[in-house]
Design an enzyme around this catalytic site. Structure first.
Site, PDB file in Angstrom:
ATOM      1  N   LYS A  56      84.706  57.440 -22.675  1.00 38.86           N
ATOM      2  CA  LYS A  56      85.755  58.422 -22.970  1.00 38.86           C
ATOM      3  C   LYS A  56      86.739  58.552 -21.804  1.00 38.86           C
ATOM      4  CE  LYS A  56      83.947  58.135 -26.292  1.00 38.86           C
ATOM      5  NZ  LYS A  56      82.707  57.512 -26.768  1.00 38.86           N
ATOM      6  N   HIS A 446      98.235  80.325 -34.384  1.00 38.03           N
ATOM      7  CA  HIS A 446      99.376  79.478 -34.737  1.00 38.03           C
ATOM      8  C   HIS A 446     100.262  79.298 -33.509  1.00 38.03           C
ATOM      9  CE1 HIS A 446     102.591  77.707 -37.074  1.00 38.03           C
ATOM     10  NE2 HIS A 446     103.428  78.526 -36.450  1.00 38.03           N
TER      11      HIS A 446
HETATM   12  C1  LIG Z   1      79.609  52.487 -24.981  1.00 38.29           C
HETATM   13  C2  LIG Z   1      78.879  53.616 -25.647  1.00 38.29           C
HETATM   14  C3  LIG Z   1      79.573  54.749 -26.041  1.00 38.29           C
HETATM   15  C4  LIG Z   1      78.905  55.796 -26.651  1.00 38.29           C
HETATM   16  N1  LIG Z   1      79.634  56.898 -27.027  1.00 38.29           N
HETATM   17  C5  LIG Z   1      78.997  57.936 -27.617  1.00 38.29           C
HETATM   18  C6  LIG Z   1      79.717  59.104 -27.976  1.00 38.29           C
HETATM   19  O1  LIG Z   1      80.931  59.189 -27.784  1.00 38.29           O
HETATM   20  N2  LIG Z   1      79.029  60.126 -28.535  1.00 38.29           N
HETATM   21  C7  LIG Z   1      77.682  60.063 -28.768  1.00 38.29           C
HETATM   22  O2  LIG Z   1      77.105  61.023 -29.282  1.00 38.29           O
HETATM   23  N3  LIG Z   1      76.973  58.961 -28.435  1.00 38.29           N
HETATM   24  C8  LIG Z   1      77.601  57.903 -27.861  1.00 38.29           C
HETATM   25  N4  LIG Z   1      76.875  56.805 -27.493  1.00 38.29           N
HETATM   26  C9  LIG Z   1      75.435  56.767 -27.813  1.00 38.29           C
HETATM   27  C10 LIG Z   1      74.633  57.590 -26.800  1.00 38.29           C
HETATM   28  O3  LIG Z   1      74.901  57.105 -25.501  1.00 38.29           O
HETATM   29  C11 LIG Z   1      73.153  57.487 -27.115  1.00 38.29           C
HETATM   30  O4  LIG Z   1      72.943  57.857 -28.457  1.00 38.29           O
HETATM   31  C12 LIG Z   1      72.352  58.422 -26.219  1.00 38.29           C
HETATM   32  O5  LIG Z   1      72.523  58.080 -24.861  1.00 38.29           O
HETATM   33  C13 LIG Z   1      70.872  58.364 -26.578  1.00 38.29           C
HETATM   34  O6  LIG Z   1      70.179  59.235 -25.781  1.00 38.29           O
HETATM   35  P1  LIG Z   1      68.630  59.044 -25.460  1.00 38.29           P
HETATM   36  O7  LIG Z   1      68.262  60.194 -24.609  1.00 38.29           O
HETATM   37  O8  LIG Z   1      67.914  58.799 -26.722  1.00 38.29           O
HETATM   38  O9  LIG Z   1      68.533  57.695 -24.637  1.00 38.29           O
HETATM   39  P2  LIG Z   1      69.319  57.026 -23.431  1.00 38.29           P
HETATM   40  O10 LIG Z   1      70.579  57.722 -23.108  1.00 38.29           O
HETATM   41  O11 LIG Z   1      69.376  55.589 -23.767  1.00 38.29           O
HETATM   42  O12 LIG Z   1      68.337  57.270 -22.210  1.00 38.29           O
HETATM   43  C14 LIG Z   1      67.070  56.667 -22.149  1.00 38.29           C
HETATM   44  C15 LIG Z   1      66.620  56.596 -20.717  1.00 38.29           C
HETATM   45  O13 LIG Z   1      65.269  56.164 -20.693  1.00 38.29           O
HETATM   46  C16 LIG Z   1      65.075  55.299 -19.599  1.00 38.29           C
HETATM   47  N5  LIG Z   1      63.890  54.459 -19.881  1.00 38.29           N
HETATM   48  C17 LIG Z   1      63.749  53.514 -20.844  1.00 38.29           C
HETATM   49  N6  LIG Z   1      62.501  53.010 -20.831  1.00 38.29           N
HETATM   50  C18 LIG Z   1      61.828  53.647 -19.836  1.00 38.29           C
HETATM   51  C19 LIG Z   1      60.512  53.583 -19.333  1.00 38.29           C
HETATM   52  N7  LIG Z   1      59.586  52.771 -19.851  1.00 38.29           N
HETATM   53  N8  LIG Z   1      60.185  54.378 -18.282  1.00 38.29           N
HETATM   54  C20 LIG Z   1      61.094  55.230 -17.743  1.00 38.29           C
HETATM   55  N9  LIG Z   1      62.354  55.337 -18.184  1.00 38.29           N
HETATM   56  C21 LIG Z   1      62.718  54.563 -19.227  1.00 38.29           C
HETATM   57  C22 LIG Z   1      66.373  54.517 -19.538  1.00 38.29           C
HETATM   58  O14 LIG Z   1      66.570  53.965 -18.249  1.00 38.29           O
HETATM   59  C23 LIG Z   1      67.395  55.583 -19.884  1.00 38.29           C
HETATM   60  O15 LIG Z   1      67.924  56.217 -18.744  1.00 38.29           O
HETATM   61  C24 LIG Z   1      77.511  55.719 -26.861  1.00 38.29           C
HETATM   62  C25 LIG Z   1      76.793  54.595 -26.447  1.00 38.29           C
HETATM   63  C26 LIG Z   1      77.464  53.551 -25.855  1.00 38.29           C
HETATM   64  C27 LIG Z   1      76.686  52.349 -25.421  1.00 38.29           C
END
Ligand SMILES: Cc1cc2nc3c(=O)[nH]c(=O)nc-3n(C[C@H](O)[C@H](O)[C@H](O)COP(=O)(O)OP(=O)(O)OC[C@H]3O[C@@H](n4cnc5c(N)ncnc54)[C@H](O)[C@@H]3O)c2cc1C
Length: 469
Positions: A56, A446
């Site tokens: 963003k 508005h």
């Molecule tokens: C380019 C891009 C743009 C996006 N834009 C948007 C948006 O505008 N709005 C929106 O809502 N979503 C957006 N998303 C999606 C959003 O980023 C994800 O849906 C969100 O980050 C998911 O959150 P999460 O907590 O499930 O996992 P993640 O954010 O993926 O976090 C998971 C964490 O777990 C850690 N991890 C993994 N395995 C292990 C392990 N075995 N041990 C310890 N740590 C581990 C990883 O290192 C990571 O830090 C975007 C994604 C991308 C790639």
């Protein structure tokens, strides 16, 4: 056991510090639990480091650059507008640092310990955490898995010097002259727009018959028109088949509507979806139920088939979105604390920060028809909104859907300026069980873009003021 391995006892162990994990950890700590978070990379997860926030920031920078170049119609001429891409990156990284620092402070403030390392389940209440040569054990009462997802790699386009995932694309230090984007979903379209606005020659290859396939065709059509104005070539019904690296780039071979095409570019960006990070966690070994796609099966509280282990975010079913992950994080933490919390997904907003912005919440007309719901619709154009015209953004519309008879608000689709913000009102309306009359009778300031929802409600009810029926 490895010599020197220690076991720590915790109430709640959270694996992953993305928007799912860190929110779950904070809520669990607020509810009186002793919480430890394990994170193998950076606090903030994909969202803060390589997803929502940096993308963003780049979108805003590209938008600002484009606007600076096109203000003649308002009587403003700017000469010599330049972009220093390295500075843009520096600015973006500063925002990421500020936000991830904020999460670390919140952890400290809530006395949540963050353990760097990779977690692997050894039993239903124990994980091993690997960090360099160190291995430690954590025995937990409850665990919340929030390990997120990673980009899907296409076998014919292995990630490398010339083939980028969104992560590498967001940290390029020089603007590419040309770029082929494989995948016209929201990440491909957002990033494709960024580079096109900065002057890169962008070609988008999308397999289905429209870009942004999840949305009603009218909405992406406006985005497509803008992309074409920016010089982007869009191929739908296009299948990227292979590539050859050249000295300065790649030649991508694709089948477009049955015809073979070769496209030269400096880089290829592959954005064909994301894969859940559940394959290296050891969860299958402890008997956890997963789907064929590797998603963890959970109930309405986020509980897996192992009753003290919960899973949230991109690793469970539903849209891979940060706000969905955070919401599930709060529900799981509350369920662990014994609260009667459970998820209700009827109003998850979906936003694409393209140009114009697209947003939707609740159900659309197609879904209403499929569900056999008798509905009414109000479709109000931004061209009839004073604020939209005065900010030079009169393109697009809001479509509001209500149930015929009860007039309950069921959903909205918005394409136009600030769609990402305006959609929040409709999400709240659905959650509150509001009717079209409630929106119509709410006094909207508005002139604001937000007035479009009030106007659409009036239209649906058959008595619009600013357009003819
Ligand atoms: C380019 C891009 C743009 C996006 N834009 C948007 C948006 O505008 N709005 C929106 O809502 N979503 C957006 N998303 C999606 C959003 O980023 C994800 O849906 C969100 O980050 C998911 O959150 P999460 O907590 O499930 O996992 P993640 O954010 O993926 O976090 C998971 C964490 O777990 C850690 N991890 C993994 N395995 C292990 C392990 N075995 N041990 C310890 N740590 C581990 C990883 O290192 C990571 O830090 C975007 C994604 C991308 C790639």
């Amino acid at each position: 056991m490895v010599v020197g391995e220690f076991t720590t006892e915790v109430d709640v162990l959270v694996i992953g510090a993305g928007p799912g994990g860190y929110v779950a950890a904070i809520r669990a700590a607020q509810l009186g639990k002793n919480v430890v978070v394990v994170e193998k990379a950076d606090v903030g997860g994909v969202c803060l480091n390589v997803g929502c926030i940096p993308s963003k920031a780049m979108i805003h920078a590209a938008h600002t650059y484009e606007h600076a170049q096109h203000t003649e119609s308002m009587g403003i001429t700017m000469e010599n507008v330049k972009v220093d891409f390295a500075k843009v990156q520096e600015w973006k990284s500063g925002i990421v640092k500020q936000l991830t620092g904020g999460v670390s402070s919140l952890f400290k403030g809530h006395k949540i310990q963050v353990i760097p390392g990779e977690a692997l389940f050894v039993s239903e209440n124990e994980v091993r955490v690997f960090h360099g040569y160190d291995v430690n054990r954590y025995r937990f009462e409850h665990c919340i898995i929030a390990t997120g997802s990673r980009p899907i790699e296409l076998p014919a386009f292995p990630f490398g010097k010339r083939v980028l995932s969104s992560t590498e694309a967001l940290s390029l230090t020089e603007l590419p002259k040309s770029l082929v984007v494989i995948g016209g979903g929201y990440i491909g379209i957002e990033l494709g727009t960024v580079f096109a606005k900065f002057g890169t020659q962008v070609t988008i290859l999308e397999g289905s018959d429209q870009i942004l396939p999840g949305f009603e065709p009218d909405m992406p059509r406006l985005v497509e028109r803008k992309l074409k104005k920016l010089g982007v070539t869009i191929h739908t019904k296009a299948l990227a088949q292979g590539m050859e690296e050249t000295e300065n780039g790649v030649v991508v071979t694709a089948e477009v509507k049955g015809e073979q095409k070769q496209i030269e570019a400096e880089y290829v960006l592959v954005t064909v979806g994301r894969r859940p990070n559940t394959d290296e966690l050891g969860v299958r070994d402890i008997g956890m139920n997963l789907t064929d796609r590797g998603l963890i099966v959970v109930d309405k509280q986020g509980r897996t088939n192992i009753p003290n282990v919960y899973a949230i975010g991109d690793i469970v079913a539903g849209p891979a979105l940060a706000h969905k992950a955070s919401y599930e994080g709060k529900v799981a933490a509350e369920a662990i604390a014994g609260h009667p919390a459970e998820v209700d997904y009827k109003a998850i907003p979906a936003v694409v920060f393209c140009d114009p912005e697209i947003a939707s919440v609740g159900i659309n007309e197609k879904e209403a028809k499929e569900k056999g719901i008798d509905y009414i619709v109000g479709r109000f154009p931004f061209a009839a909104n004073g604020r939209a015209l005065s900010v030079n953004a009169g393109e697009g519309y809001v479509k509001l859907i209500g149930e015929k008879g009860t007039n309950l608000v069921l959903g909205a689709q918005i394409v136009g300026p600030e769609a990402s913000n305006i959609i929040a009102e409709i999400g709240l309306a659905i959650e509150m069980g509001a009717t079209l009359e409630d929106i119509e009778l709410t006094i909207h300031a508005h002139p604001t873009l937000g007035e479009v929802t009030m106007e659409a409600a009036e239209l649906a009810l058959g008595h619009p003021i600013h357009v003819m029926k």
